[in-house]
Design an enzyme around this catalytic site. Structure first.
Site, mmCIF file in Angstrom:
data_model
loop_
_atom_site.group_PDB
_atom_site.id
_atom_site.type_symbol
_atom_site.label_atom_id
_atom_site.label_comp_id
_atom_site.label_asym_id
_atom_site.label_seq_id
_atom_site.Cartn_x
_atom_site.Cartn_y
_atom_site.Cartn_z
ATOM 1 N N GLY A 156 0.740 -1.070 -0.066
ATOM 2 C CA GLY A 156 0.072 -0.148 0.340
ATOM 3 C C GLY A 156 0.809 1.069 -0.174
ATOM 4 O O GLY A 156 0.118 1.908 0.334
ATOM 5 N N SER A 189 2.097 8.213 2.462
ATOM 6 C CA SER A 189 1.343 7.293 2.307
ATOM 7 C C SER A 189 1.428 7.076 4.189
ATOM 8 O O SER A 189 2.442 6.532 4.691
ATOM 9 C CB SER A 189 1.452 6.113 1.553
ATOM 10 O OG SER A 189 1.313 6.376 0.111
ATOM 11 N N ILE A 190 0.065 6.717 4.363
ATOM 12 C CA ILE A 190 0.590 5.692 5.966
ATOM 13 C C ILE A 190 1.223 4.773 6.105
ATOM 14 O O ILE A 190 2.390 4.599 6.351
ATOM 15 C CB ILE A 190 -1.274 5.636 6.948
ATOM 16 C CG1 ILE A 190 -1.537 6.587 6.668
ATOM 17 C CG2 ILE A 190 -0.940 4.179 7.903
ATOM 18 C CD1 ILE A 190 -3.266 6.229 7.116
ATOM 19 N N ILE A 244 -3.981 -0.697 2.460
ATOM 20 C CA ILE A 244 -5.084 -0.997 1.224
ATOM 21 C C ILE A 244 -5.856 -0.547 1.854
ATOM 22 O O ILE A 244 -6.952 -0.742 2.001
ATOM 23 C CB ILE A 244 -5.087 -1.769 0.412
ATOM 24 C CG1 ILE A 244 -3.036 -1.510 -0.315
ATOM 25 C CG2 ILE A 244 -5.621 -1.820 -1.085
ATOM 26 C CD1 ILE A 244 -2.986 -3.707 -0.874
ATOM 27 N N ALA A 299 -12.370 2.986 -2.608
ATOM 28 C CA ALA A 299 -13.167 2.953 -3.405
ATOM 29 C C ALA A 299 -13.965 4.084 -4.173
ATOM 30 O O ALA A 299 -12.676 5.100 -4.630
ATOM 31 C CB ALA A 299 -14.551 3.161 -2.235
ATOM 32 N N TYR A 354 -18.127 9.022 4.057
ATOM 33 C CA TYR A 354 -17.226 8.526 4.231
ATOM 34 C C TYR A 354 -18.230 7.267 4.126
ATOM 35 O O TYR A 354 -17.815 5.799 2.928
ATOM 36 C CB TYR A 354 -16.810 8.148 5.336
ATOM 37 C CG TYR A 354 -15.676 7.338 5.827
ATOM 38 C CD1 TYR A 354 -14.294 7.740 5.278
ATOM 39 C CD2 TYR A 354 -15.564 5.830 6.131
ATOM 40 C CE1 TYR A 354 -13.266 6.828 5.180
ATOM 41 C CE2 TYR A 354 -14.590 5.125 6.370
ATOM 42 C CZ TYR A 354 -13.367 5.809 5.686
ATOM 43 O OH TYR A 354 -12.640 4.448 5.968
ATOM 44 N N LYS A 405 -14.737 -0.973 6.735
ATOM 45 C CA LYS A 405 -13.645 -1.062 6.810
ATOM 46 C C LYS A 405 -13.888 -1.362 8.097
ATOM 47 O O LYS A 405 -14.199 -2.570 9.305
ATOM 48 C CB LYS A 405 -13.842 0.393 7.568
ATOM 49 C CG LYS A 405 -12.589 1.764 7.346
ATOM 50 C CD LYS A 405 -11.328 0.565 7.001
ATOM 51 C CE LYS A 405 -10.916 1.496 5.940
ATOM 52 N NZ LYS A 405 -9.561 1.060 5.949
ATOM 53 N N THR A 461 -4.056 12.420 2.657
ATOM 54 C CA THR A 461 -3.609 11.319 1.615
ATOM 55 C C THR A 461 -3.981 11.138 0.258
ATOM 56 O O THR A 461 -4.818 11.873 0.489
ATOM 57 C CB THR A 461 -3.419 9.916 2.515
ATOM 58 O OG1 THR A 461 -3.767 9.203 2.460
ATOM 59 C CG2 THR A 461 -2.104 10.035 3.610
ATOM 60 N N LEU A 462 -3.028 10.275 -0.978
ATOM 61 C CA LEU A 462 -3.828 10.011 -1.266
ATOM 62 C C LEU A 462 -5.369 9.773 -1.146
ATOM 63 O O LEU A 462 -6.469 10.294 -2.164
ATOM 64 C CB LEU A 462 -3.054 9.605 -2.423
ATOM 65 C CG LEU A 462 -3.552 9.977 -4.099
ATOM 66 C CD1 LEU A 462 -2.840 11.127 -4.063
ATOM 67 C CD2 LEU A 462 -2.800 8.426 -4.444
ATOM 68 N N ALA A 463 -5.415 8.872 -0.914
ATOM 69 C CA ALA A 463 -6.660 7.732 -0.475
ATOM 70 C C ALA A 463 -7.816 8.780 0.752
ATOM 71 O O ALA A 463 -9.231 9.328 0.055
ATOM 72 C CB ALA A 463 -6.380 6.817 0.189
#
Ligand code: NAD
Length: 261
Positions: free
Chosen positions: A13, A19-20, A92, A95, A155, A162, A193-195
């Site tokens: 990921g 990124s985390i 990772i 959506a 969300y 999740k 982040t990107l996500a």
């Protein structure tokens, strides 16, 4: 001597230095783990390879987790390279943008399936593929968010995914426990982040978060990295199936505290 000296870690990921997965990779490296990195596809290669070099990773492999074949292939390569794995990090989630705005009831069937496949099933699929090469004492980690247990506007589908990811963590922990392998989830507060940028209204949520959290601070990828070190280390030898909050205490609050400090 680092807390993870001699352990082999593979992190899924990593997209970029926000990124985390990058915060976690750096912390695992700092504590002495040998690092392997897996990323989604060609488009990320230019960003990921220089980061991998920074942590001395010579195992850097593509794997799109929507493919059983690619998951099996990366596990085979990891076996050839490392022999056994002590730490597997699944960082990772995905959506479609349509599923991250407006009303949850508008979620499409295809969008529901896609989010569940990439964000949830992939953790189960990776756990199964790596099971033969997990050393006793190994730790599997995934990343989750509080939208699994309470409603976070926009969300939507990811909250449902999740919730399923956290349940999968418990079921995997029960399956793997007898052979001394632990499975936990880190529930992180919002991080840019990107996500995260794909979630409509994220910027406002991020700004308001620190006002509500007892510690009045947002969390960082470094915080996630340090939590991952603990959960992957022998210090957490009997912690499994847990959702471990790294959120400045946000999840304990029911109502915003009006005191200004
Ligand atoms: P990120 O965009 O840096 O990481 C998401 C990763 O998922 C990327 O590397 C992307 O390439 C990968 N990915 C997506 N589809 C994939 C596929 N088909 N195959 C392989 N990889 C794929 O963003 P991040 O915020 O670091 O996200 C990491 C995890 O942390 C996610 O599960 C996310 O839901 C979770 N999380 C994020 C936050 C936050 O606020 N950023 C908070 C809590 C939990």
């Amino acid at each position: 001597m680092g807390l993870l000296e001699g352990k082999n870690a593979i992190v899924f990921g990593l997209a970029n230095d926000k990124s985390i997965a990058w915060g976690i990779t750096q912390a695992l490296h700092r504590e002495g783990a040998n690092i392997g990195i897996s990323y989604a596809g060609d488009m990320l290669e230019k960003r990921v390879k220089p980061l991998a070099a920074q942590v001395g990773a010579d195992f850097v492999e593509q794997c799109n987790v929507d493919s059983d074949e690619q998951i099996a292939a990366v596990a085979e390569k990891a076996k050839a390279h490392f022999g056994e794995i002590d730490i597997l990090v699944h960082s990772i989630g995905f959506a479609n943008k349509d599923e991250l705005q407006g009303y949850f009831y508008n979620t499409s069937r295809a969008g529901f399936h896609l989010a569940m496949d990439i964000s949830v099933y992939s953790f189960v699929g990776l756990a199964r593929a790596f099971e033969p090469i997990l050393r006793r004492g190994a730790s599997l980690l995934t990343l989750t968010y509080y939208g699994s247990v309470k409603v976070a506007p926009n969300y939507n589908m990811m909250g449902v995914a999740k919730a399923a990811l956290e349940a999968s963590t418990r079921y995997l922990a029960a399956d793997f426990g007898p052979r001394g392998v632990r499975v936990n989830a880190i529930s992180a507060g919002p991080i840019r982040t990107l996500a995260a940028m794909g979630v409509s209204g994220f910027r406002d949520m991020y700004k308001n978060y620190a006002d509500m959290a007892p510690m009045r601070e947002n969390v960082t990828i470094e915080d996630c990295g340090n939590a991952a070190v603990f959960l992957s280390s022998d210090w957490a030898a009997h912690t499994t199936g847990e959702v471990f909050y790294v959120d400045s205490g946000y999840n304990i609050m029911g109502v915003m505290d009006p005191r200004k400090e």
